[in-house]
Design an enzyme around this catalytic site. Structure first.
Site, short mmCIF file in Angstrom:
data_model
loop_
_atom_site.label_atom_id
_atom_site.label_comp_id
_atom_site.label_asym_id
_atom_site.label_seq_id
_atom_site.Cartn_x
_atom_site.Cartn_y
_atom_site.Cartn_z
N GLY A 9 -36.45 8.33 4.23
CA GLY A 9 -36.94 7.41 3.21
C GLY A 9 -38.26 7.91 2.67
O GLY A 9 -39.17 7.14 2.35
N GLY A 12 -40.29 6.95 -0.89
CA GLY A 12 -40.85 5.63 -1.17
C GLY A 12 -42.37 5.62 -1.20
O GLY A 12 -43.02 6.66 -1.10
N GLN A 13 -42.91 4.41 -1.32
CA GLN A 13 -44.36 4.25 -1.47
C GLN A 13 -45.12 4.79 -0.25
O GLN A 13 -46.10 5.51 -0.40
CB GLN A 13 -44.68 2.75 -1.66
CG GLN A 13 -46.13 2.48 -2.02
CD GLN A 13 -46.51 1.01 -1.86
OE1 GLN A 13 -45.76 0.22 -1.29
NE2 GLN A 13 -47.68 0.65 -2.36
N ASP A 35 -34.40 11.74 1.91
CA ASP A 35 -34.21 10.47 1.20
C ASP A 35 -32.85 10.52 0.53
O ASP A 35 -32.30 11.59 0.29
CB ASP A 35 -35.31 10.29 0.13
CG ASP A 35 -35.52 8.82 -0.24
OD1 ASP A 35 -36.61 8.29 0.01
OD2 ASP A 35 -34.57 8.20 -0.78
N ARG A 37 -32.55 9.46 -2.42
CA ARG A 37 -32.93 9.84 -3.78
C ARG A 37 -33.59 11.21 -3.75
O ARG A 37 -33.88 11.74 -2.69
CB ARG A 37 -33.97 8.87 -4.35
CG ARG A 37 -33.59 7.44 -4.32
CD ARG A 37 -34.79 6.58 -4.71
NE ARG A 37 -35.67 6.30 -3.57
CZ ARG A 37 -36.83 5.66 -3.67
NH1 ARG A 37 -37.28 5.27 -4.83
NH2 ARG A 37 -37.55 5.42 -2.59
N ASP A 53 -28.42 9.96 3.44
CA ASP A 53 -28.06 8.55 3.30
C ASP A 53 -27.95 7.98 4.71
O ASP A 53 -27.11 8.43 5.50
CB ASP A 53 -26.71 8.46 2.56
CG ASP A 53 -26.19 7.04 2.47
OD1 ASP A 53 -26.81 6.12 3.04
OD2 ASP A 53 -25.13 6.85 1.84
N TYR A 143 -34.75 -9.71 3.78
CA TYR A 143 -35.64 -8.62 4.22
C TYR A 143 -36.34 -9.02 5.51
O TYR A 143 -36.37 -8.25 6.49
CB TYR A 143 -36.65 -8.35 3.11
CG TYR A 143 -37.71 -7.32 3.43
CD1 TYR A 143 -37.39 -5.99 3.63
CD2 TYR A 143 -39.06 -7.69 3.48
CE1 TYR A 143 -38.37 -5.06 3.91
CE2 TYR A 143 -40.04 -6.76 3.74
CZ TYR A 143 -39.70 -5.44 3.96
OH TYR A 143 -40.67 -4.52 4.22
N LYS A 147 -36.06 -7.39 9.27
CA LYS A 147 -37.24 -6.85 9.96
C LYS A 147 -37.42 -7.54 11.31
O LYS A 147 -37.77 -6.90 12.30
CB LYS A 147 -38.49 -7.00 9.10
CG LYS A 147 -38.53 -6.03 7.91
CD LYS A 147 -38.60 -4.58 8.38
CE LYS A 147 -38.57 -3.58 7.25
NZ LYS A 147 -38.39 -2.19 7.72
N1 SER Z 1 -44.73 -5.20 0.66
C1 SER Z 1 -43.51 -5.71 1.19
C2 SER Z 1 -42.79 -6.54 0.19
O1 SER Z 1 -43.45 -7.13 -0.64
C3 SER Z 1 -43.77 -6.52 2.42
O2 SER Z 1 -43.48 -5.76 3.54
O3 SER Z 1 -41.60 -6.63 0.25
#
Ligand code: SER
Length: 312
Positions: A9, A12-13, A35, A37, A53, A143, A147
């Site tokens: 991954g 990502g950010q 990733d 992508r 993937d 989400y 988690k």
């Molecule tokens: N920054 C994340 C979100 O907003 C929180 O873990 O989904």
């Protein structure tokens, strides 16, 4: 034997900045970024990049066999807002993806794994101020549910199989090198880009929505520090609370206006408001501080100066 690091991954950010830091610590040749992508970001030209993937077990096996990683950062996930739009995919990617990677780590005797959790594990029944490490976990987003379940699995895999997983509950992350995608805290990055470009910003959260946040530099350092810590220092095997700074859009705006006095903000709260309202306002992280020495460097003032200076 030198460590071989696999980042999953990576585009990502967090991944983009983490890969850059890992290249500095371990050397470009020891880092493999992956990733589903691809990215044109320059960091991915410095190390090997492989398409992966996390729902494809055959591909995972090939990658683990080829690179024989000793440390794995498993960052692939759908964030809060995107997962609400696609709850089934959110569950599948965040849960099955994690099982697939954890199992591959067991099969290939990976020494240490980092897996990110989030403040999204908390919900509307959690005490919202100085949220303790151990408290009510009744998340109401898909989400947050993934988690929270993922945290239980981290602890389970550690207790049952001795898989050395380390995890932190990231707050909203704010950096200038990479863009967030699909989160509820994304406004706190976007606002800087728009302030500099347009001099104004229409915020999708209301003015007083206080959330826990952190500068990306602090977050990446926390990620490296917990993963490098001696195993016996990591006493919480689900996920650690860590705090940086808490603020609302209104407070962030006032701080930006110290540098851009004409900056204007308007508020048009959307579906993400409800998600934000279910999360804590501030986090009690004294256990992370005691166990592995966590300490943030950025307060709101420093964060704003750093973002504006670098984005200019
Ligand atoms: N920054 C994340 C979100 O907003 C929180 O873990 O989904």
């Amino acid at each position: 034997m030198k460590d071989k690091i696999l980042v999953i991954g990576a585009c990502g950010q967090v991944g983009t900045e983490l890969v850059e830091n890992l290249q500095q610590v371990y050397g470009n040749s020891q880092v493999v970024a992956s990733d589903v992508r691809t990215s044109t970001h320059e960091v991915f030209t410095q190390s090997e990049f492989v398409q992966l993937d996390v729902l494809d077990k055959v591909q995972i096996k090939d990658v683990f066999q080829k690179y024989q990683p000793t440390i794995v950062y498993h960052l692939a996930a759908l964030l809060s807002a995107t997962a609400e739009a696609k709850p089934k995919l959110g569950w599948e990617l965040n849960m099955d993806g994690t099982f697939n990677i954890f199992d591959a780590c067991l099969d290939h005797q990976v020494k240490r794994i980092f897996w990110p959790s989030s403040i999204a594990v908390f919900g509307p029944t959690t005490p919202a101020i100085h949220t303790p490490q151990r408290t009510i976990l009744e998340p109401n987003t898909v989400y947050g549910i993934t988690k929270s379940a993922g945290e239980r699995y981290c602890e389970y895999y550690y207790n049952r199989y001795k898989l050395d997983v380390r995890s932190i509950r990231y707050p909203g992350l704010i950096g200038w090198k990479s863009l967030p995608g699909g989160g509820t805290t994304d406004y706190a990055v976007d606002i800087f880009h728009q302030a500099l470009k347009q001099g104004q910003y229409d915020c999708f959260l209301g003015p007083t929505t206080t959330l826990p946040m952190m500068h990306m530099e602090d977050a990446v350092r926390a990620t490296l520090e917990i993963t490098e810590a001696p195993s016996n220092a990591i006493k919480i095997r689900s996920s650690y609370n860590i705090a940086g700074v808490s603020f609302s859009p209104e407070e962030l705006t006032q701080e930006i206006q110290k540098h851009i006095p004409d900056f204007m903000i308007t508020y048009t709260p959307d579906h993400r408001q409800q998600i934000a309202d279910s999360w804590p306002q501030s986090i009690d992280d004294h256990i992370a501080r005691a166990d592995w020495g966590w300490q943030e460097k950025y307060n709101l003032e420093k964060l704003v100066v750093n973002m504006l200076d670098n984005l200019k």
